[in-house]
Design an enzyme around this catalytic site. Sequence first.
Site, short mmCIF file in Angstrom:
data_model
loop_
_atom_site.label_atom_id
_atom_site.label_comp_id
_atom_site.label_asym_id
_atom_site.label_seq_id
_atom_site.Cartn_x
_atom_site.Cartn_y
_atom_site.Cartn_z
N HIS A 306 50.84 32.78 0.23
CA HIS A 306 49.99 32.71 -0.95
C HIS A 306 49.10 33.95 -1.01
CE1 HIS A 306 47.15 31.17 -3.92
NE2 HIS A 306 48.13 30.36 -4.26
N ASP A 363 53.80 24.19 -3.35
CA ASP A 363 55.17 23.97 -3.83
C ASP A 363 56.15 23.56 -2.74
OD1 ASP A 363 54.64 24.63 -6.49
OD2 ASP A 363 54.62 26.75 -5.99
N1 CMC Z 1 58.70 34.61 3.13
C1 CMC Z 1 58.82 35.72 3.91
N2 CMC Z 1 57.93 36.72 3.92
C2 CMC Z 1 56.88 36.62 3.09
C3 CMC Z 1 56.69 35.51 2.25
C4 CMC Z 1 57.65 34.48 2.29
N3 CMC Z 1 57.53 33.40 1.51
N4 CMC Z 1 55.57 35.68 1.52
C5 CMC Z 1 55.06 36.85 1.90
N5 CMC Z 1 55.84 37.43 2.84
C6 CMC Z 1 55.61 38.71 3.52
C7 CMC Z 1 55.93 39.87 2.60
O1 CMC Z 1 57.26 40.30 2.77
C8 CMC Z 1 54.93 40.91 3.02
O2 CMC Z 1 55.42 41.52 4.18
P1 CMC Z 1 55.07 43.09 4.49
O3 CMC Z 1 53.58 43.12 4.67
O4 CMC Z 1 55.84 43.37 5.73
O5 CMC Z 1 55.53 43.85 3.28
C9 CMC Z 1 53.69 40.10 3.41
O6 CMC Z 1 54.19 38.77 3.77
C10 CMC Z 1 52.69 39.94 2.28
O7 CMC Z 1 53.37 39.46 1.15
P2 CMC Z 1 53.07 39.91 -0.34
O8 CMC Z 1 54.25 39.63 -1.18
O9 CMC Z 1 52.51 41.29 -0.33
O10 CMC Z 1 51.89 38.92 -0.71
P3 CMC Z 1 51.46 38.54 -2.14
O11 CMC Z 1 50.07 38.05 -2.02
O12 CMC Z 1 51.74 39.65 -3.09
O13 CMC Z 1 52.47 37.34 -2.52
C11 CMC Z 1 53.43 35.23 -2.88
C12 CMC Z 1 52.15 36.01 -2.51
C13 CMC Z 1 53.06 33.77 -3.12
C14 CMC Z 1 54.01 35.76 -4.18
C15 CMC Z 1 54.45 35.36 -1.72
O14 CMC Z 1 53.91 34.82 -0.54
C16 CMC Z 1 55.79 34.69 -2.06
O15 CMC Z 1 56.65 35.33 -2.68
N6 CMC Z 1 55.99 33.40 -1.63
C17 CMC Z 1 57.18 32.69 -1.98
C18 CMC Z 1 57.06 32.14 -3.40
C19 CMC Z 1 56.10 30.98 -3.48
O16 CMC Z 1 56.14 30.05 -2.69
N7 CMC Z 1 55.23 31.02 -4.52
C20 CMC Z 1 54.28 29.92 -4.82
C21 CMC Z 1 52.85 30.35 -4.66
S1 CMC Z 1 51.73 28.94 -4.69
C22 CMC Z 1 51.88 28.28 -6.28
C23 CMC Z 1 51.58 29.22 -7.38
O17 CMC Z 1 50.67 30.05 -7.29
O18 CMC Z 1 52.22 29.12 -8.41
#
Ligand code: CMC
Length: 428
Positions: A306, A363
């Site tokens: 998140h 989720d």
């Molecule tokens: N699985 C594997 N690696 C992950 C994941 C994951 N679910 N989420 C983040 N990472 C890694 C990502 O690859 C990155 O690694 P690095 O620093 O080596 O590049 C690091 O963790 C930080 O991730 P980010 O994408 O820069 O973080 P963000 O804050 O931009 O993204 C997120 C947050 C929710 C989009 C992401 O965690 C994600 O894609 N999760 C899966 C989708 C999900 O479950 N979304 C629902 C969110 S809660 C409900 C809502 O808000 O709607």
Amino acid sequence: MADKQAKLEIGGATHEFPVLEGSTGPDVIDIRKLYGATGAFTFDPGYKSTASCESALTYIDGQEGILLHRGYPIGQLAEHSSFMEVSYLLLNGELPNADELSTFEHTITNHTMLHEQLMTFYRGFRRDAHPMAIMCGVVGALSAFYHDSTDISDPEHRKISSHRLIAKMPTIAAMAYKYAVGQPFLYPDNSLSYTGNFLRMTFGVPAEEYEVHPAIEKAMDRIFILHADHEQNASTSTVRLAGSSGANPFACIAAGIACLWGPAHGGANEAALNMLQEIGTPDRIPHYIERAKDKNDPFRLMGFGHRVYKNYDPRATVMQQTLREVFEALKTTDPVFETALRLEEIALNDDYFKEKKLFPNVDFYSGIILSSIGFPTTMFTALFALARTVGWVAQWNEMISDPAQVIGRPRQLYTGPTQRDYVPVGQR
Ligand code: CMC
């Protein structure tokens, strides 16, 4: 003048900016005058360090795993209140007394019907249309039906359109489902609760009496509470940005629905269950954990991670508990739940997930509950949209009521060609 100041040095000149303090949470450096004073913009794609507005609705402490609506912890609201109470709280700032709650419930149930002409919109969609596609279209189309409540400068109009949106969303979502399964639409039954009415419109058929299962009604209502609002997330920011231009509320909420659809946001509940079903059995988990860690593989553990929570998502805790209650009430279980529990355990003990502070989010478990209640995966995000509508309209109202509100207009770091002369096509 703010007590604290932040100093910024650019090209030898020092500029001071006020530091604003909220009632809790991080301070905010007020850079509204930055461009005028320095000629520079800030650069923050993804808004990781940017407060886009002032808000008194929802507070999140991502380090501590705290979520408050108007000061009340989500755990307490989920356990003791109802979705209607939380809706009133978000819209009005305080919990309702018994009379206020009953009046509010009555107002909402009186707006649950859709204009008959809207039914024809559904028939224009293919039967296999995604419910979110239908929701975007039908909610946007409400703008064409309720001209009497689209003067956004009138607080009464704003109130009526907010009530209409909250009230009609279950009818719209249930009809999207009915259309997909080829069953007749059911009109709302205003003698039922908000949530009971939605369950009946979704799973009932005209030929038979539908009895709302109290445990399922309670679980569904709690799921709605857990999704009601979540500060300045992508879809809420979309609603605010659309609303900042003066667009009518129905169009703004349609924009929010479009944004919510994405798999990184509301679409994650659908993606999480699809992923768990694909994993299938616990012995296949290590393979998927390795894929999630592989930089060259786009696969991510859906329902994990998140932007704000760097500790357990408090909504996921309530969701897991609700899932157990639903299984108990239905005297059922789902092997996918075992896979989910095992996946969580393995991920939480894995250095990659520990270092990046990746925990299950709201989720991760919601899809399993919704599936056991009988919803197809394509409906999951539509249910999220239904519940989040209250947060969207509350945030939209807060923004429009603010006398300092201006159109949202970000700037950019331009990296394209600098000025050059046009060359006629024959000379290129
Ligand atoms: N699985 C594997 N690696 C992950 C994941 C994951 N679910 N989420 C983040 N990472 C890694 C990502 O690859 C990155 O690694 P690095 O620093 O080596 O590049 C690091 O963790 C930080 O991730 P980010 O994408 O820069 O973080 P963000 O804050 O931009 O993204 C997120 C947050 C929710 C989009 C992401 O965690 C994600 O894609 N999760 C899966 C989708 C999900 O479950 N979304 C629902 C969110 S809660 C409900 C809502 O808000 O709607």
